[in-house]
Motif scaffolding. Structure first.
Motif, PDB file in Angstrom:
ATOM      1  N   ILE A  42      39.869 -27.094 -23.009  1.00 46.70           N
ATOM      2  CA  ILE A  42      39.316 -28.414 -23.322  1.00 46.70           C
ATOM      3  C   ILE A  42      38.113 -28.298 -24.264  1.00 46.70           C
ATOM      4  O   ILE A  42      37.804 -29.224 -25.009  1.00 46.70           O
ATOM      5  N   LEU A  45      38.939 -28.940 -27.929  1.00 43.57           N
ATOM      6  CA  LEU A  45      39.000 -30.358 -28.272  1.00 43.57           C
ATOM      7  C   LEU A  45      37.583 -30.930 -28.391  1.00 43.57           C
ATOM      8  O   LEU A  45      37.279 -31.708 -29.299  1.00 43.57           O
ATOM      9  N   PHE A  49      35.959 -32.751 -31.713  1.00 44.38           N
ATOM     10  CA  PHE A  49      35.319 -34.071 -31.718  1.00 44.38           C
ATOM     11  C   PHE A  49      33.877 -33.985 -32.229  1.00 44.38           C
ATOM     12  O   PHE A  49      33.420 -34.825 -32.995  1.00 44.38           O
ATOM     13  N   LYS A  61      45.223 -32.827 -35.903  1.00 38.94           N
ATOM     14  CA  LYS A  61      45.657 -31.996 -34.780  1.00 38.94           C
ATOM     15  C   LYS A  61      46.210 -30.656 -35.274  1.00 38.94           C
ATOM     16  O   LYS A  61      47.046 -30.626 -36.177  1.00 38.94           O
TER      17      LYS A  61
ATOM     18  N   SER B  96      35.091 -41.548 -29.138  1.00 38.06           N
ATOM     19  CA  SER B  96      36.305 -41.151 -29.869  1.00 38.06           C
ATOM     20  C   SER B  96      37.483 -41.414 -28.958  1.00 38.06           C
ATOM     21  O   SER B  96      37.380 -41.276 -27.740  1.00 38.06           O
ATOM     22  N   ASP B  98      41.848 -40.810 -29.241  1.00 37.35           N
ATOM     23  CA  ASP B  98      43.125 -40.625 -29.940  1.00 37.35           C
ATOM     24  C   ASP B  98      44.183 -40.227 -28.927  1.00 37.35           C
ATOM     25  O   ASP B  98      43.963 -40.331 -27.723  1.00 37.35           O
ATOM     26  N   GLU B  99      45.342 -39.780 -29.430  1.00 35.91           N
ATOM     27  CA  GLU B  99      46.448 -39.535 -28.499  1.00 35.91           C
ATOM     28  C   GLU B  99      46.196 -38.325 -27.600  1.00 35.91           C
ATOM     29  O   GLU B  99      46.818 -38.193 -26.554  1.00 35.91           O
ATOM     30  N   ARG B 100      45.273 -37.459 -27.997  1.00 33.59           N
ATOM     31  CA  ARG B 100      45.011 -36.273 -27.176  1.00 33.59           C
ATOM     32  C   ARG B 100      43.993 -36.543 -26.075  1.00 33.59           C
ATOM     33  O   ARG B 100      44.145 -36.105 -24.950  1.00 33.59           O
ATOM     34  N   ALA B 101      42.930 -37.238 -26.470  1.00 30.51           N
ATOM     35  CA  ALA B 101      41.793 -37.318 -25.559  1.00 30.51           C
ATOM     36  C   ALA B 101      40.849 -38.443 -25.937  1.00 30.51           C
ATOM     37  O   ALA B 101      41.038 -39.110 -26.954  1.00 30.51           O
ATOM     38  N   ALA B 102      39.841 -38.613 -25.101  1.00 30.59           N
ATOM     39  CA  ALA B 102      38.816 -39.617 -25.388  1.00 30.59           C
ATOM     40  C   ALA B 102      37.453 -39.057 -24.997  1.00 30.59           C
ATOM     41  O   ALA B 102      37.337 -38.286 -24.046  1.00 30.59           O
ATOM     42  N   VAL B 103      36.448 -39.448 -25.756  1.00 30.65           N
ATOM     43  CA  VAL B 103      35.078 -39.056 -25.451  1.00 30.65           C
ATOM     44  C   VAL B 103      34.294 -40.328 -25.166  1.00 30.65           C
ATOM     45  O   VAL B 103      34.388 -41.292 -25.926  1.00 30.65           O
ATOM     46  N   ILE B 121      34.641 -36.218 -21.263  1.00 29.18           N
ATOM     47  CA  ILE B 121      35.865 -36.098 -22.061  1.00 29.18           C
ATOM     48  C   ILE B 121      37.050 -36.293 -21.122  1.00 29.18           C
ATOM     49  O   ILE B 121      37.108 -35.682 -20.044  1.00 29.18           O
ATOM     50  N   SER B 123      41.326 -36.261 -20.853  1.00 27.55           N
ATOM     51  CA  SER B 123      42.575 -35.846 -21.491  1.00 27.55           C
ATOM     52  C   SER B 123      43.627 -36.892 -21.205  1.00 27.55           C
ATOM     53  O   SER B 123      43.679 -37.439 -20.102  1.00 27.55           O
TER      54      SER B 123
END
Lengths: 130, 162
Positions: A42, A45, A49, A61, B96, B98-103, B121, B123
């Motif tokens: 993780i 990612l 960000f 990606k 943020s 998107d399709e993967r994750a968010a913050v 974060i 997932s």
């Protein structure tokens, strides 16, 4: 005007100390993200960000760490990356230094390609294109 | 005990921000152990409250299409603590998505005053690809939480923020 390499490095150092909870002095150019700095899945990612925000860039990606290529079993035989795979990897990660990896392209060494320098090279190339 | 660490939403702007409140009360068993004779709201449960607030915000933004899992606590800093009788408010903002994750970036308020920061974060995990051994409560979003959002949006009694 784009920032100098040193300026990019300094910002990346801040990003990595925040994202990985490591000390400033641990973030050296050759440090590997997983082995030396303890990054977990993780965290990659998280770094993406943070880098996007810090440098106002977009990181599609798989572009920075080429994870989709690395995870493709077609490029591996007996735990070694095949010559065709190696070419693909180099194409996908032009910002990584393959000189040591290609001498013995064992899958266990793949994470070592992602170093602090790899990120600096990548960000520099993105900023040059911007 | 129900694993719901927010009482109600007081603000919700889809895909942008959400605020939820939590009233701390001595009826909560855990406060009698944390600590005996000196009850204070555990910081870990404030993180959970923020994760529920921000998790619903993130899940709703993508139509609850995916399961939303708390993947990383980026920051958790507290300058004060809450005791029975206090009201906590969790303000979460999407940074943020998107399709993967968010913050999300979050601020914790104690009786209206900011006392902490919790950045998270999440997932996104495809519901079809759900890991069989992962229990339902590992997902931030469950049916219990939809009712909280429905209560905020519904025709019933609305509260103003504090």
């Amino acid at each position: 005007m784009n920032p100098s390499r040193d300026e990019v490095f300094e910002k990346i150092r801040d990003v990595l100390t925040d994202a990985l909870g490591v000390d400033d002095e641990e973030v050296v150019a050759e440090a590997t993200l997983q082995g030396d700095l303890g990054a977990e899945s993780i965290d990659f990612l998280d770094m993406v960000f943070r880098l996007e925000k810090e440098f106002s860039i977009e990181i599609p990606k798989g572009e920075l760490f080429a994870d989709e290529v690395w995870n493709n079993p077609d490029y591996v035989e007996n735990d070694m990356v095949t010559p065709a795979g190696l070419e693909k990897f180099k194409e996908a990660m032009p910002h990584a230094d393959f000189s040591s990896f290609e001498q013995e392209p064992h899958v266990s060494k793949i994470p070592d390609l992602s170093t602090v320098n790899t990120i600096v090279n990548y960000v520099e190339s993105k900023l040059a294109l911007a | 005990m129900r694993w719901i660490w927010i009482d109600s939403f007081v603000d919700f702007v889809a895909g942008e921000r959400a605020s939820a409140i939590k009233n701390v009360t001595l009826a909560e068993d855990h406060l009698h152990d944390h600590f005996p004779g000196y009850p204070i709201m555990p910081a870990a449960l404030m993180i959970e409250g923020m994760a529920q607030t921000a998790g619903i915000l993130v899940g709703e933004a993508r139509g609850f299409a995916e399961n939303v899992i708390l993947a990383k606590i980026r920051t958790a800093e507290f300058e004060d603590y809450a005791v029975p009788g206090d009201q906590l408010r969790y303000d979460a903002v999407v940074e943020s998505l998107d399709e993967r994750a968010a913050v999300t970036a979050g601020t914790v308020h104690l009786n209206g005053e900011p006392i902490g920061r919790i950045d998270l974060i999440f997932s996104h995990v495809n519901k079809a690809a759900k890991v069989p051994d992962l229990p339902e409560h590992n997902f931030v979003f469950t049916d219990q939480f939809t009712s909280l959002l429905a209560a905020f949006r519904g025709p019933g009694r609305k509260r103003s923020g504090t």
